[in-house]
Design a protein around this motif. Structure first.
Motif, PDB file in Angstrom:
ATOM      1  N   MET A   1      -0.605   4.244   5.309  1.00  0.00           N
ATOM      2  CA  MET A   1      -0.085   3.792   4.009  1.00  0.00           C
ATOM      3  C   MET A   1       1.212   4.516   3.653  1.00  0.00           C
ATOM      4  O   MET A   1       2.105   3.932   3.042  1.00  0.00           O
ATOM      5  N   ILE A   2       1.336   5.778   4.063  1.00  0.00           N
ATOM      6  CA  ILE A   2       2.573   6.524   3.756  1.00  0.00           C
ATOM      7  C   ILE A   2       3.714   6.031   4.651  1.00  0.00           C
ATOM      8  O   ILE A   2       4.837   5.821   4.184  1.00  0.00           O
ATOM      9  N   GLN A   3       3.391   5.810   5.944  1.00  0.00           N
ATOM     10  CA  GLN A   3       4.474   5.538   6.904  1.00  0.00           C
ATOM     11  C   GLN A   3       4.829   4.057   7.023  1.00  0.00           C
ATOM     12  O   GLN A   3       5.972   3.728   7.323  1.00  0.00           O
ATOM     13  N   GLN A   4       3.827   3.176   6.830  1.00  0.00           N
ATOM     14  CA  GLN A   4       4.108   1.728   6.873  1.00  0.00           C
ATOM     15  C   GLN A   4       3.448   1.104   5.648  1.00  0.00           C
ATOM     16  O   GLN A   4       2.400   0.468   5.775  1.00  0.00           O
ATOM     17  N   PRO A   5       4.048   1.329   4.479  1.00  0.00           N
ATOM     18  CA  PRO A   5       3.366   0.942   3.244  1.00  0.00           C
ATOM     19  C   PRO A   5       2.858  -0.501   3.213  1.00  0.00           C
ATOM     20  O   PRO A   5       3.586  -1.417   3.556  1.00  0.00           O
ATOM     21  N   ASP A   6       1.575  -0.647   2.844  1.00  0.00           N
ATOM     22  CA  ASP A   6       0.958  -1.950   2.627  1.00  0.00           C
ATOM     23  C   ASP A   6       0.550  -1.913   1.152  1.00  0.00           C
ATOM     24  O   ASP A   6      -0.452  -1.294   0.796  1.00  0.00           O
ATOM     25  N   GLN A   7       1.390  -2.519   0.312  1.00  0.00           N
ATOM     26  CA  GLN A   7       1.207  -2.382  -1.136  1.00  0.00           C
ATOM     27  C   GLN A   7      -0.146  -2.895  -1.612  1.00  0.00           C
ATOM     28  O   GLN A   7      -0.736  -2.339  -2.529  1.00  0.00           O
ATOM     29  N   THR A   8      -0.645  -3.980  -0.959  1.00  0.00           N
ATOM     30  CA  THR A   8      -1.923  -4.543  -1.409  1.00  0.00           C
ATOM     31  C   THR A   8      -3.052  -3.541  -1.170  1.00  0.00           C
ATOM     32  O   THR A   8      -3.875  -3.280  -2.050  1.00  0.00           O
ATOM     33  N   LEU A   9      -3.059  -2.981   0.042  1.00  0.00           N
ATOM     34  CA  LEU A   9      -4.106  -2.014   0.383  1.00  0.00           C
ATOM     35  C   LEU A   9      -4.026  -0.798  -0.540  1.00  0.00           C
ATOM     36  O   LEU A   9      -5.039  -0.329  -1.084  1.00  0.00           O
ATOM     37  N   TYR A  10      -2.819  -0.296  -0.723  1.00  0.00           N
ATOM     38  CA  TYR A  10      -2.635   0.893  -1.560  1.00  0.00           C
ATOM     39  C   TYR A  10      -3.066   0.606  -3.006  1.00  0.00           C
ATOM     40  O   TYR A  10      -3.763   1.403  -3.632  1.00  0.00           O
ATOM     41  N   GLN A  11      -2.667  -0.553  -3.515  1.00  0.00           N
ATOM     42  CA  GLN A  11      -3.031  -0.908  -4.889  1.00  0.00           C
ATOM     43  C   GLN A  11      -4.550  -1.001  -5.035  1.00  0.00           C
ATOM     44  O   GLN A  11      -5.115  -0.571  -6.042  1.00  0.00           O
ATOM     45  N   ASN A  12      -5.209  -1.568  -4.012  1.00  0.00           N
ATOM     46  CA  ASN A  12      -6.680  -1.630  -4.048  1.00  0.00           C
ATOM     47  C   ASN A  12      -7.283  -0.227  -4.119  1.00  0.00           C
ATOM     48  O   ASN A  12      -8.241   0.005  -4.861  1.00  0.00           O
ATOM     49  N   CYS A  13      -6.727   0.693  -3.316  1.00  0.00           N
ATOM     50  CA  CYS A  13      -7.234   2.082  -3.332  1.00  0.00           C
ATOM     51  C   CYS A  13      -7.080   2.678  -4.725  1.00  0.00           C
ATOM     52  O   CYS A  13      -8.011   3.314  -5.250  1.00  0.00           O
TER      53      CYS A  13
END
Ligand SMILES: NC(=O)c1ccc[n+]([C@@H]2O[C@H](COP(=O)([O-])OP(=O)(O)OC[C@H]3O[C@@H](n4cnc5c(N)ncnc54)[C@H](OP(=O)(O)O)[C@@H]3O)[C@@H](O)[C@H]2O)c1
Length: 325
Positions: A287-299
């Motif tokens: 998530m830090i190196q290849q941001p996936d905004q959907t996944l991060y937002q879910n977290c």
């Protein structure tokens, strides 16, 4: 490669570093402890580590991401300071003691263009994706999730001491320490619950030794057991209209077997990671190196829901931390 700093020199920090190094995505470069000797002893098994006993100096040093494994009530201030210094933060569970603190951390992270993660390791297990996919065409009727393990700190407690994990000053207790895993599992599988309740056996300082809770969903309930003065060897179960899915545990799923109403069984293809933290360290690095905004937002959102539930459950049981008294 992410340069890693660590706060907290307990066994769990070594455990995290082991998984982080094994992933090939992190390199430990800095350790903070209240005492330099403790930092030196901790760092002696690694190479080229900078040691700090002042948090301001630590945060000014050149690492990218900090893993914070201090007592619970210190997490928020340490994470705020780290984010303000421009560091990404991996914060041990429970990340915060009040739901508002999580919102504040999110806001600071966004402002500083940093990531904030709660290290709720089971949430990142591929097993939950497998289970969720399996349940997709089934009607869920309820679940029973538990995590109760006799604590290595019980002898100290029985001896009249107050270890951090049983302290109201440090926001301890069974729900905060272990109950958070069933909550994460429920939210990962079923989404946000509408409400929750919790009843517990409590110390004089109000901290829970063990307790039973219910998460309320529109169509069913999830029963939660958490304990630190007892051990539960029960498996966890998800009840559906077609049969029951039995999970070995909820904090690190090793097996999942579905038994239909005729007694026929199907074993789900659960891949066991080599280390309990393998999947979370990989997820954070990705998530830090290849941001996936959907996944991060879910977290972020799911962590917010977990902290709302923890707060509600504590209120129903009358668990009050020192800062709330
Ligand atoms: N993910 C998991 O599987 C897992 C497992 C265990 C624990 N945890 C989490 O990790 C965190 C740490 O747990 P732990 O059992 O290691 O806690 P702990 O032993 O009470 O404290 C961890 C570290 O914090 C520092 N510390 C201790 N008491 C302190 C105090 N009074 N004031 C300031 N700093 C203090 C110490 O480091 P220094 O002496 O070097 O300053 C200590 O090594 C908790 O949030 C816990 O929930 C997670």
């Amino acid at each position: 490669m992410l340069k890693l700093g660590v706060i907290g020199t307990g066994a769990i920090s070594h455990h995290f570093i082991e998984a982080a190094h094994a992933s090939g995505e992190y390199k430990l470069v800095a350790v903070y402890s209240r005492k330099l000797e403790t930092a030196a002893t901790f760092a002696s098994r690694y190479q080229d580590i900078q040691l700090f006993d002042q948090l301001e100096d630590f945060f000014q040093s050149s690492f990218d991401v900090v893993y914070i494994a201090s007592p619970n009530s210190l997490h928020f201030a340490q994470a705020q300071a780290a984010l303000s210094a421009g560091k990404h933060v991996i914060l041990e569970k429970p990340a915060v003691t009040q739901p508002q603190e999580w919102l504040d951390l999110k806001q600071t992270a966004e402002k500083k263009h940093c990531f904030i993660f709660e290290a709720a390791r089971n949430y990142h297990e591929e097993a939950f994706t497998t289970i969720k996919n399996f349940l997709a065409d089934k009607q869920v009727l309820g679940a029973d999730f538990n995590y109760a393990k006799y604590s290595s700190k019980m002898p100290d407690l029985l001896d009249g001491q107050t270890p951090n994990v049983f302290s109201d000053r440090f926001a301890g207790g069974a729900l905060m320490d272990l109950g958070i895993y069933p909550l994460y599992a429920a939210i990962r599988l079923f989404g946000k619950a509408q409400g929750a309740t919790y009843q517990a056996q409590q110390l004089d300082n109000s901290i829970d030794l063990n307790g039973d809770g219910i998460l309320f969903y529109p169509e069913f309930q999830v029963h939660i057991k958490a304990g630190k003065n007892i051990t539960s060897n029960l498996p966890c179960e998800i009840y559906t209209a077609d049969g029951t899915l039995t999970l070995s545990t909820i904090e690190h799923v090793r097996s999942a077997i579905f038994t239909n109403h005729k007694g026929n069984q199907v074993q789900l293809p659960i891949q066991q990671a080599p280390h309990t933290m393998t999947e979370e360290v990989a997820a954070f690095a990705q998530m830090i190196q290849q941001p996936d905004q959907t996944l991060y937002q879910n977290c972020l959102d799911d962590a917010g829901s977990v902290h709302e539930l923890l707060y509600t459950m504590r209120q129903t049981a009358g668990i009050r931390f020192e800062e709330e008294k």
